[in-house]
Scaffold this active site. Sequence first.
Site, mmCIF file in Angstrom:
data_model
loop_
_atom_site.group_PDB
_atom_site.id
_atom_site.type_symbol
_atom_site.label_atom_id
_atom_site.label_comp_id
_atom_site.label_asym_id
_atom_site.label_seq_id
_atom_site.Cartn_x
_atom_site.Cartn_y
_atom_site.Cartn_z
ATOM 1 N N TYR A 116 -33.467 29.968 -53.809
ATOM 2 C CA TYR A 116 -33.054 29.185 -52.655
ATOM 3 C C TYR A 116 -31.993 29.928 -51.843
ATOM 4 O O TYR A 116 -30.950 30.326 -52.370
ATOM 5 C CB TYR A 116 -32.493 27.825 -53.088
ATOM 6 C CG TYR A 116 -33.493 26.919 -53.764
ATOM 7 C CD1 TYR A 116 -34.868 27.098 -53.591
ATOM 8 C CD2 TYR A 116 -33.083 25.872 -54.585
ATOM 9 C CE1 TYR A 116 -35.795 26.274 -54.205
ATOM 10 C CE2 TYR A 116 -34.001 25.039 -55.200
ATOM 11 C CZ TYR A 116 -35.344 25.240 -55.009
ATOM 12 O OH TYR A 116 -36.250 24.414 -55.628
ATOM 13 N N HIS A 129 -39.824 28.702 -62.567
ATOM 14 C CA HIS A 129 -40.068 28.162 -61.228
ATOM 15 C C HIS A 129 -41.545 28.174 -60.863
ATOM 16 O O HIS A 129 -42.035 27.271 -60.178
ATOM 17 C CB HIS A 129 -39.251 28.954 -60.207
ATOM 18 C CG HIS A 129 -38.943 28.203 -58.966
ATOM 19 N ND1 HIS A 129 -37.945 28.589 -58.090
ATOM 20 C CD2 HIS A 129 -39.471 27.087 -58.419
ATOM 21 C CE1 HIS A 129 -37.902 27.740 -57.072
ATOM 22 N NE2 HIS A 129 -38.817 26.828 -57.253
ATOM 23 N N SER A 166 -39.763 17.342 -53.523
ATOM 24 C CA SER A 166 -40.301 16.912 -52.232
ATOM 25 C C SER A 166 -40.740 15.449 -52.285
ATOM 26 O O SER A 166 -41.842 15.108 -51.827
ATOM 27 C CB SER A 166 -41.465 17.806 -51.786
ATOM 28 O OG SER A 166 -41.031 19.115 -51.530
ATOM 29 N N PRO A 167 -39.902 14.559 -52.823
ATOM 30 C CA PRO A 167 -40.300 13.152 -52.953
ATOM 31 C C PRO A 167 -40.385 12.426 -51.619
ATOM 32 O O PRO A 167 -40.939 11.327 -51.555
ATOM 33 C CB PRO A 167 -39.189 12.563 -53.826
ATOM 34 C CG PRO A 167 -37.987 13.385 -53.485
ATOM 35 C CD PRO A 167 -38.528 14.779 -53.298
ATOM 36 N N LEU A 168 -39.860 13.051 -50.568
ATOM 37 C CA LEU A 168 -39.910 12.463 -49.227
ATOM 38 C C LEU A 168 -40.883 13.224 -48.328
ATOM 39 O O LEU A 168 -40.767 13.208 -47.099
ATOM 40 C CB LEU A 168 -38.508 12.436 -48.607
ATOM 41 C CG LEU A 168 -37.475 11.646 -49.417
ATOM 42 C CD1 LEU A 168 -36.097 11.735 -48.774
ATOM 43 C CD2 LEU A 168 -37.902 10.191 -49.567
ATOM 44 N N GLY A 169 -41.851 13.888 -48.946
ATOM 45 C CA GLY A 169 -42.868 14.590 -48.166
ATOM 46 C C GLY A 169 -42.296 15.647 -47.250
ATOM 47 O O GLY A 169 -42.738 15.807 -46.119
ATOM 48 N N GLY A 179 -39.629 15.617 -45.722
ATOM 49 C CA GLY A 179 -39.023 14.975 -44.560
ATOM 50 C C GLY A 179 -39.978 14.112 -43.763
ATOM 51 O O GLY A 179 -39.549 13.243 -42.998
ATOM 52 N N PHE A 180 -41.280 14.321 -43.932
ATOM 53 C CA PHE A 180 -42.258 13.605 -43.108
ATOM 54 C C PHE A 180 -42.223 12.099 -43.384
ATOM 55 O O PHE A 180 -42.358 11.281 -42.465
ATOM 56 C CB PHE A 180 -43.666 14.145 -43.381
ATOM 57 C CG PHE A 180 -44.629 13.963 -42.232
ATOM 58 C CD1 PHE A 180 -44.955 15.016 -41.396
ATOM 59 C CD2 PHE A 180 -45.204 12.727 -41.973
ATOM 60 C CE1 PHE A 180 -45.843 14.856 -40.334
ATOM 61 C CE2 PHE A 180 -46.089 12.545 -40.922
ATOM 62 C CZ PHE A 180 -46.406 13.612 -40.093
#
Length: 322
Positions: free
Chosen positions: A50, A118, A197-200, A202-203
């Site tokens: 990252y 990873h 990425s539980p919020l897609g 950001g989408f």
Amino acid sequence: MKRRNLGTLEVSAIALGAPVYDVTTDQEIDALVTHAFGLGIDLLDTSDAYQGGRHEASLGRVLKGRRDKAVIATKFGNLRDKDGKPAGVNGRPDYVVAACERSLKTLAIDTIDLYYIHRVDPDVPIEETVGAMASLKTQGKIRHLGICEAAPATLRRAHAVHPISALQTEYSLWSRDPEGGLLDLCAELNIGFVAYSPLGRGFLTSTVTGTDALQAGDLRRGHPRFQADNAAHNRELVARMNAVAERHGCTPAQLALAWLLRQREFIVPVPGTRRVAYLEDNAGADEVALSDDAMAELDRIFAPGAVAGERYPPGLLARVNI
């Protein structure tokens, strides 16, 4: 904040992930970590990939004097070039040792609480990679072993070498692949599931609605679900989701996270952010009680196959172990 178990590791029900699409300053990370601790969030997720390792370094600096408050998770093996572009994977035993030593030095700590592969190296037997990690645990350099994006057969083989505490894989309303056997396997083997990425990306929050909302260089500009016709279709799904959130008196982000928390008791979402306001919003999902009717409605809206576009562009999708 409620607590959950990743194998035998107890952590906050929601973690703080790194904002992988943005470069953050020490000041921003300090504010996030301080606020996370105040909210009862102790699982802090990072990786040597990252921000070119800068996120690990910043996290190490801001945790000085309060290491005991944090459960630090980091990762190795997902290689990037000097421009931050994917450059293969590496799960060789000698590399595992070298990467761990580098992360310990960068984070300025003696022990990593949760150390992940990873990405699975297709050219190295998973038994060899996990064997090297088990040796690091024996030496006291890591406490718990994790693996990311592993297929069920790979996860079972890894767990046979040494107990795996956590599997970290993309899982959300619009990425429901883990329901095809991985969650049942985690339950069988007592492996926690960390949903990235539980919020897609950001989408699902309606703050990012397509490539037009993204800066040049943002990796999501190359993701199929953010492209033109796909994005238009997916916005319609999110609009229906937003109506459910409004009826429940919560934000879309809280709804998406609460849905995940209801799936299994061993799931811990790890949303990444650089903003304290978003962190507070995410943490509030822990108090959202979704009705069975709401869960069923969300399942219908985001039924498997309903979302347009693959979750990764071809090159990145090829690196996922299936």
